[in-house]
Design a protein around this motif. Structure first.
Motif, PDB file in Angstrom:
ATOM      1  N   ARG A 228       0.831  -1.202   0.000  1.00 25.31           N
ATOM      2  CA  ARG A 228       0.000   0.000   0.000  1.00 25.31           C
ATOM      3  C   ARG A 228       0.869   1.258   0.000  1.00 25.31           C
ATOM      4  N   ASN A 229       1.933   1.245   0.796  1.00 28.27           N
ATOM      5  CA  ASN A 229       2.851   2.393   0.807  1.00 28.27           C
ATOM      6  C   ASN A 229       3.535   2.571  -0.543  1.00 28.27           C
ATOM      7  N   ALA A 230       3.876   1.453  -1.175  1.00 25.57           N
ATOM      8  CA  ALA A 230       4.526   1.525  -2.483  1.00 25.57           C
ATOM      9  C   ALA A 230       3.595   2.141  -3.527  1.00 25.57           C
TER      10      ALA A 230
ATOM     11  N   TYR B 198       2.099   6.793  -7.008  1.00 24.72           N
ATOM     12  CA  TYR B 198       1.115   7.732  -7.543  1.00 24.72           C
ATOM     13  C   TYR B 198       1.047   9.034  -6.737  1.00 24.72           C
ATOM     14  N   GLN B 199       2.065   9.244  -5.874  1.00 25.85           N
ATOM     15  CA  GLN B 199       2.168  10.485  -5.095  1.00 25.85           C
ATOM     16  C   GLN B 199       0.874  10.761  -4.311  1.00 25.85           C
ATOM     17  N   TRP B 200       0.354   9.703  -3.704  1.00 22.84           N
ATOM     18  CA  TRP B 200      -0.856   9.828  -2.887  1.00 22.84           C
ATOM     19  C   TRP B 200      -0.451  10.211  -1.462  1.00 22.84           C
ATOM     20  N   PRO B 201      -1.128  11.193  -0.840  1.00 22.39           N
ATOM     21  CA  PRO B 201      -0.765  11.610   0.526  1.00 22.39           C
ATOM     22  C   PRO B 201      -0.688  10.428   1.484  1.00 22.39           C
ATOM     23  N   ALA B 202       0.389  10.357   2.241  1.00 25.55           N
ATOM     24  CA  ALA B 202       0.644   9.209   3.123  1.00 25.55           C
ATOM     25  C   ALA B 202      -0.438   9.015   4.175  1.00 25.55           C
TER      26      ALA B 202
ATOM     27  N   GLU C 221     -11.345   3.283  -2.713  1.00 25.61           N
ATOM     28  CA  GLU C 221     -11.783   1.939  -2.341  1.00 25.61           C
ATOM     29  C   GLU C 221     -11.403   0.887  -3.392  1.00 25.61           C
ATOM     30  N   HIS C 222     -11.576   1.226  -4.692  1.00 26.70           N
ATOM     31  CA  HIS C 222     -11.290   0.229  -5.719  1.00 26.70           C
ATOM     32  C   HIS C 222      -9.790  -0.035  -5.838  1.00 26.70           C
ATOM     33  N   VAL C 223      -8.953   0.998  -5.571  1.00 24.51           N
ATOM     34  CA  VAL C 223      -7.499   0.806  -5.595  1.00 24.51           C
ATOM     35  C   VAL C 223      -7.075  -0.041  -4.397  1.00 24.51           C
ATOM     36  N   ASN C 224      -7.683   0.239  -3.239  1.00 24.11           N
ATOM     37  CA  ASN C 224      -7.362  -0.530  -2.042  1.00 24.11           C
ATOM     38  C   ASN C 224      -7.722  -2.003  -2.221  1.00 24.11           C
ATOM     39  N   ALA C 225      -8.845  -2.267  -2.901  1.00 22.83           N
ATOM     40  CA  ALA C 225      -9.243  -3.660  -3.164  1.00 22.83           C
ATOM     41  C   ALA C 225      -8.195  -4.368  -4.019  1.00 22.83           C
ATOM     42  N   LEU C 226      -7.630  -3.648  -4.988  1.00 23.52           N
ATOM     43  CA  LEU C 226      -6.579  -4.224  -5.829  1.00 23.52           C
ATOM     44  C   LEU C 226      -5.328  -4.528  -5.007  1.00 23.52           C
TER      45      LEU C 226
END
Length: 296
Positions: free
Chosen positions: A251-253, A258-262, A268-273
């Motif tokens: 998840r951190n990777a 994608y430079q998503w705030p830590a 939700e759909h990305v987290n499911a992946l």
């Protein structure tokens, strides 16, 4: 309240006798007219802040007659029609599948935007092992999701991959395959709109049906007492443990890539992946360690 008081005053022997006869506490449903009166009062009082109303029944579809009447009242209500409020609810799959007209009325008249349902699996043996008691089994789950989508609603279906009833990997594959089929069906029905089928948490390694501690002990299942979530056995348990360990780093990777705030949750759909990738990685590890464990 009177019914609850009457039940509370029964002796233990009387309760036992009722249970033996199959007579349990009845559900008291708020009449449709009173329910609409509550909705109108809430809209009037909180109009500037209110965006949605959730029917917090475990099963909104318990009384089709009441719900047909509620839809009629919503269609006639000047206050409800004059607002922008939408609604959503929880409903059993077999209730959804048996009344397609009601689903359309719920969407058109009650502005029901989201339908939450506990499908749990697309494998008949797993549903029996979970004591789901869905009439028609996995096929009914699929029909219910398609019915909700066809009525124009966003369908949020909880699905469980890992559970003590899942004793072969084929049963996991059946649920994943069902998700794939329904996702393709949803895409074909929506003509470029936002995808309205969401197999919620269907790859959460520790997701499980809520069960009593007594049943867990009787079945010999491990259980997380804080959340009442079932933990499966042997190879499947290894995958659950390893995937959770892999998941945090992955998840951190993804956030870094994608430079998503830590400090923010992934969509939700990305987290499911991410969870799904973690499961795949854990299965690959297990195959390397014990080549015979995944045979077949």
């Amino acid at each position: 309240n009177q019914l609850s008081d009457a039940y509370a005053n029964l002796t233990e022997g009387e309760r036992t006798k009722l249970n033996e006869l199959g007579i349990k506490r009845r559900v008291l449903l708020l009449p449709a007219e009173d329910c609409m009166r509550v909705i109108e009062d809430v809209i009037t009082k909180y109009r500037s802040r209110l965006s949605a109303i959730f029917f917090n029944d475990d099963n909104f579809g318990l009384s089709p007659k009441r719900n047909h009447r509620l839809c009629e009242l919503a269609r006639e209500s000047i206050i409800f029609k004059g607002s922008n409020v939408v609604t959503f609810c929880l409903m059993r799959a077999d209730n959804i599948a048996r009344d397609k007209q009601l689903c359309s009325m719920m969407h058109d008249d009650l502005r029901m935007e989201m339908l939450l349902m506990g499908a749990e699996s697309f494998d008949d043996d797993v549903l029996v092992g979970m004591d789901k008691k869905v009439h028609g089994g996995a096929q009914t789950n699929k029909e219910a999701i398609i019915t909700g989508l066809g009525a124009g609603m966003y369908v949020n279906a909880t699905l469980i991959l890992l559970h003590p009833a899942v004793d072969t990997f084929r049963k996991i594959i059946n649920t994943i395959t069902g998700c794939k089929e329904l996702t393709q069906k949803a895409i074909s029905m929506q003509a470029g709109e936002r995808l309205k089928f969401n197999p919620y948490r269907f790859v959460d390694p520790y997701a499980g049906a809520r069960i009593t501690e007594e049943k867990a002990k009787r079945k010999g299942w491990k259980i997380d007492h804080a959340l009442y979530r079932v933990r499966p056995q042997r190879a499947v348990e290894y995958i659950g443990d390893r995937s959770i360990a892999i998941e945090a780093g992955l998840r951190n990777a993804v956030k870094n890539e994608y430079q998503w705030p830590a400090n923010e949750m992934l969509p939700e759909h990305v987290n499911a992946l991410v969870v799904f990738w973690s499961l795949c990685a854990a299965m690959e590890e297990l195959l390397e360690l014990y080549p015979s464990s995944l045979s077949g």
